[in-house]
Design a protein around this motif. Structure first.
Motif, PDB file in Angstrom:
ATOM      1  N   ILE A 263       0.841  -1.211   0.000  1.00  0.00           N
ATOM      2  CA  ILE A 263       0.000   0.000   0.000  1.00  0.00           C
ATOM      3  C   ILE A 263       0.870   1.253   0.000  1.00  0.00           C
ATOM      4  O   ILE A 263       0.584   2.238  -0.695  1.00  0.00           O
ATOM      5  N   LEU A 264       1.940   1.222   0.786  1.00  0.00           N
ATOM      6  CA  LEU A 264       2.841   2.373   0.854  1.00  0.00           C
ATOM      7  C   LEU A 264       3.439   2.683  -0.517  1.00  0.00           C
ATOM      8  O   LEU A 264       3.543   3.855  -0.914  1.00  0.00           O
ATOM      9  N   GLU A 265       3.799   1.648  -1.248  1.00  0.00           N
ATOM     10  CA  GLU A 265       4.350   1.853  -2.591  1.00  0.00           C
ATOM     11  C   GLU A 265       3.306   2.474  -3.529  1.00  0.00           C
ATOM     12  O   GLU A 265       3.619   3.386  -4.301  1.00  0.00           O
ATOM     13  N   LEU A 266       2.055   1.992  -3.447  1.00  0.00           N
ATOM     14  CA  LEU A 266       0.983   2.584  -4.263  1.00  0.00           C
ATOM     15  C   LEU A 266       0.794   4.058  -3.908  1.00  0.00           C
ATOM     16  O   LEU A 266       0.613   4.906  -4.792  1.00  0.00           O
TER      17      LEU A 266
ATOM     18  N   ARG B 239      -9.509 -12.840   3.791  1.00  0.00           N
ATOM     19  CA  ARG B 239     -10.415 -13.831   3.193  1.00  0.00           C
ATOM     20  C   ARG B 239     -11.398 -13.207   2.213  1.00  0.00           C
ATOM     21  O   ARG B 239     -11.835 -13.851   1.261  1.00  0.00           O
ATOM     22  N   SER B 240     -11.769 -11.949   2.468  1.00  0.00           N
ATOM     23  CA  SER B 240     -12.695 -11.271   1.558  1.00  0.00           C
ATOM     24  C   SER B 240     -11.959 -10.500   0.467  1.00  0.00           C
ATOM     25  O   SER B 240     -12.549  -9.698  -0.250  1.00  0.00           O
ATOM     26  N   ARG B 241     -10.640 -10.732   0.378  1.00  0.00           N
ATOM     27  CA  ARG B 241      -9.801 -10.169  -0.684  1.00  0.00           C
ATOM     28  C   ARG B 241      -9.822  -8.644  -0.703  1.00  0.00           C
ATOM     29  O   ARG B 241      -9.881  -8.021  -1.765  1.00  0.00           O
ATOM     30  N   GLN B 242      -9.772  -8.066   0.487  1.00  0.00           N
ATOM     31  CA  GLN B 242      -9.749  -6.615   0.588  1.00  0.00           C
ATOM     32  C   GLN B 242      -8.332  -6.069   0.760  1.00  0.00           C
ATOM     33  O   GLN B 242      -8.146  -4.850   0.744  1.00  0.00           O
ATOM     34  N   LEU B 243      -7.348  -6.936   0.914  1.00  0.00           N
ATOM     35  CA  LEU B 243      -5.958  -6.511   0.935  1.00  0.00           C
ATOM     36  C   LEU B 243      -5.407  -6.515  -0.489  1.00  0.00           C
ATOM     37  O   LEU B 243      -6.003  -7.080  -1.393  1.00  0.00           O
ATOM     38  N   TYR B 244      -4.264  -5.880  -0.688  1.00  0.00           N
ATOM     39  CA  TYR B 244      -3.596  -5.811  -1.994  1.00  0.00           C
ATOM     40  C   TYR B 244      -4.508  -5.286  -3.110  1.00  0.00           C
ATOM     41  O   TYR B 244      -4.672  -5.930  -4.139  1.00  0.00           O
TER      42      TYR B 244
END
Length: 467
Positions: free
Chosen positions: A287-290, A421-426
Motif C-alpha cells: 500500500i505504501l508503494e501505491l 479472506r474477503s480479498r480486501q488486501l492488496y
C-alpha cells in the motif's frame, strides 16, 4: 406475394405487470444482500465492546493458532538467570549502589559500542540497502510482549526482506536484544538513545535529587534554589523525567537515522516510523508503494504518508483502496507516519520551534512546527482502511486496571483475517475519497511538561541540520 402484416395489440393478460413485480422483488433482495455484505465487512476491534463471554477467544493458544508456526519463536521467551521485572524486563542480580553503578557503566559501554559499530544483521543474506529501499524505524522502550507481536506482523509482510529494520532503544535489556537479534527475515540494526533515564537515574536527563518537585510553587522553588526553579511549565509544574524522555528519544532517533548512520548516507527513500505497540497488515509495504506512486497525482503538496488510524471501526469493503488528503493532525496521523529526507530537513530547520515548545509530546511539537515555522505546512495522505494498528493498552498515557494485551491483539488478527479472506488486501490501485470538511486548525496550547531549559538545550544539541 404476401401482404404486409399489420401488428394487432394483444389483450392485457397481466403478465407484464407480474414480471415488473417480480423484478422489483428481486432488486429488493439483491439490495438487502449487498447491505448485509457491507455490514459484515464493517469490522470493529474495540476491546471495550466485548463481554466476558468472549474471553475464551483471546487466550494465548487462540492467538498462537492465528500465527504461522514458523513465527512462534518470536513469541517464546528464553529463560535467564536473575529476576524478571515488570513487563518481562531483565533485572539481574543488582544489589547495593556500587553494583548498580557498575551495571550502568557496563550498559553505557555496550550502548556506545553498538552505536559506534552500526552493525547490520543479515546483510550477508539480503544484500546491502538500496538508496530507494524502505527503512522502518521502531521506537522501543521495554514492553516486550507488544514488541513480539509487532515483529510477528512484520515477518508476515510482503517484501519485508527488501527493507532495513532499525530498532531504536531507550532501555538496554538482554531479553529484548535477544529477540531483535533473532530476526531472520530482513536486515536489522539496533541503535541506543544515549541519554536515557536508565543510564542517568540520579542526574539530568534522569531525575536529579536537586530537581524541583513537580507540584512545588515557584516561590517555594526559588527559596529552595532547586534546579530550574525559574522555569516551570506553562501550568506551573516542574519537569518529570519519565515524560520528557519519549520526545527526546524521538528527536534523537530521527536525527540519527537521517543524518548520522553510514548506511543511510545516500538514502533517498521513505522512512516509516513505528512504535513497539503497533501491529502491521501484511500488505502495508504494498500500500505504501501505491501511495508513493500516486502521491504527485493525488496530492502534490503531501509531505507525509500515514498508514494508521485510531478509529475503532473499519469498513474495508468500502475503503480498502481509498486514501484521504488532509492537513497533518498530530492526534490522528502519527501512527505509521512516513516521510523522506527532504521533509525531515525542512523540519530540522525549525528545530528551535520543536525543542522549545512547551509540550512533552513529540507529535504535538511537530504540529507546532507545521503551524508556526514551515513554509509549506505538513499535509498527509492517509489510508482509510488502516494498515497499522495500535495494540498497546498501557503505557505513558494509558493506565488501565487491566493491561492484558491478548484481547486487542486477537481482535486485530481477526480484522486482518476477515480482510484477507474477503480479498480486501492488496488492491490493484488506490483512489482519493472526498475528505470530510476540515475546520481550520487552531493554534493549540501545549500540554506542558517541557519548561525546563535543560530539556530545550539537550534537544537542540541533538539536532543535526543536514549532513
Amino acid at each position: 406475394m404476401r401482404g404486409r402484416r399489420i401488428p394487432i395489440a394483444l389483450p392485457n393478460t397481466g403478465a407484464l405487470s407480474r414480471r415488473r413485480h417480480t423484478l422489483y422483488i428481486r432488486s429488493a433482495i439483491i439490495v438487502f444482500i449487498l447491505f448485509a455484505f457491507l455490514q459484515f465487512h464493517v469490522i470493529n476491534y474495540d476491546s471495550n465492546e466485548s463481554g466476558p463471554a468472549d474471553s475464551a477467544n483471546y487466550s494465548t493458544a487462540a492467538i498462537l493458532q492465528m500465527v504461522p508456526p514458523v513465527f512462534h519463536k518470536y513469541l517464546t521467551s528464553k529463560t535467564r538467570n536473575g529476576t524478571l521485572g515488570q513487563n518481562g524486563t531483565h533485572v539481574g542480580g543488582l544489589g547495593d549502589s556500587a553494583q548498580r553503578s557498575a551495571n550502568i557503566s557496563e550498559i553505557l559501554r555496550m550502548i556506545n559500542r553498538y552505536n559506534e559499530l552500526q552493525t547490520i544483521l543479515n546483510e550477508d543474506i539480503f544484500g546491502p540497502l538500496q538508496n530507494d529501499s524502505v527503512i522502518i524505524v521502531v521506537q522501543v522502550h521495554k514492553r516486550i510482549t507488544y514488541l513480539r507481536h509487532l515483529i510477528v506482523s512484520l515477518a508476515q509482510a510482503r517484501d519485508i526482506s527488501r527493507t532495513l529494520l532499525v530498532f531504536s532503544h531507550d532501555h538496554f535489556d538482554d531479553d529484548i536484544n535477544d529477540l531483535v537479534q533473532s530476526i531472520d527475515f530482513c536486515k536489522v540494526m539496533q541503535i541506543f538513545y544515549p541519554f536515557s533515564i536508565q543510564t542517568h537515574p540520579s542526574e539530568f536527563p534522569g531525575a536529579d535529587p536537586e530537581d524541583c518537585p513537580r507540584d512545588i510553587k515557584k516561590e517555594q522553588a526559588l527559596l529552595r534554589k532547586c534546579n530550574n526553579a525559574l522555569h516551570p511549565d506553562l501550568y506551573g509544574h516542574y519537569r518529570e523525567a519519565k515524560f520528557t524522555q519519549t520526545k527526546h528519544h524521538w528527536w534523537w532517533k530521527a536525527n540519527r537515522v537521517f543524518d548520522q548512520l553510514e548506511v543511510t548516507k545516500y538514502h533517498t527513500g521513505l522512512v516509516v516510523f513505528l512504535e513497539e505497540d503497533h501491529y502491521v497488515a501484511e500488505d502495508f509495504l504494498y500500500i505504501l508503494e501505491l501511495m508513493q506512486l500516486k502521491s504527485n497525482e493525488l496530492c502534490s503538496k503531501c509531505n507525509i504518508l500515514s498508514l494508521g488510524t485510531y478509529l475503532k471501526t473499519f469498513n474495508y469493503y468500502t475503503y480498502n483502496k481509498k486514501v484521504e488528503v488532509t492537513p497533518w493532525i498530530s492526534s490522528k496521523h502519527n501512527m505509521g507516519m512516513t516521510f523522506n529526507r527532504s521533509t525531515w530537513h525542512d523540519i530540522t530547520r525549525c528545530a528551535r520551534h520543536f525543542c522549545e515548545y512547551d509540550d512533552y509530546n513529540w507529535d504535538w511539537s511537530l504540529q507546532h512546527v507545521s503551524q508556526q515555522c514551515l513554509k509549506q505546512k505538513l499535509h498527509v495522505m492517509v489510508v482509510k482502511g488502516p494498515r497499522v494498528f495500535h495494540i498497546g493498552e498501557c503505557g505513558v498515557h494509558h493506565k488501565k486496571s487491566n493491561c492484558e494485551s491478548n484481547q486487542v491483539i486477537s481482535k486485530v488478527q481477526q480484522v486482518l483475517r476477515v480482510a484477507r479472506r474477503s480479498r480486501q488486501l492488496y488492491p490493484k490501485s488506490i483512489s482519493l475519497t472526498v475528505a470530510s470538511v476540515i475546520k481550520k486548525t487552531k493554534l493549540r496550547k501545549g500540554n506542558g511538561g517541557w519548561g525546563d531549559q535543560r530539556d530545550h538545550q539537550l534537544c537542540f544539541n541533538m539536532t543535526l541540520i543536514g549532513r
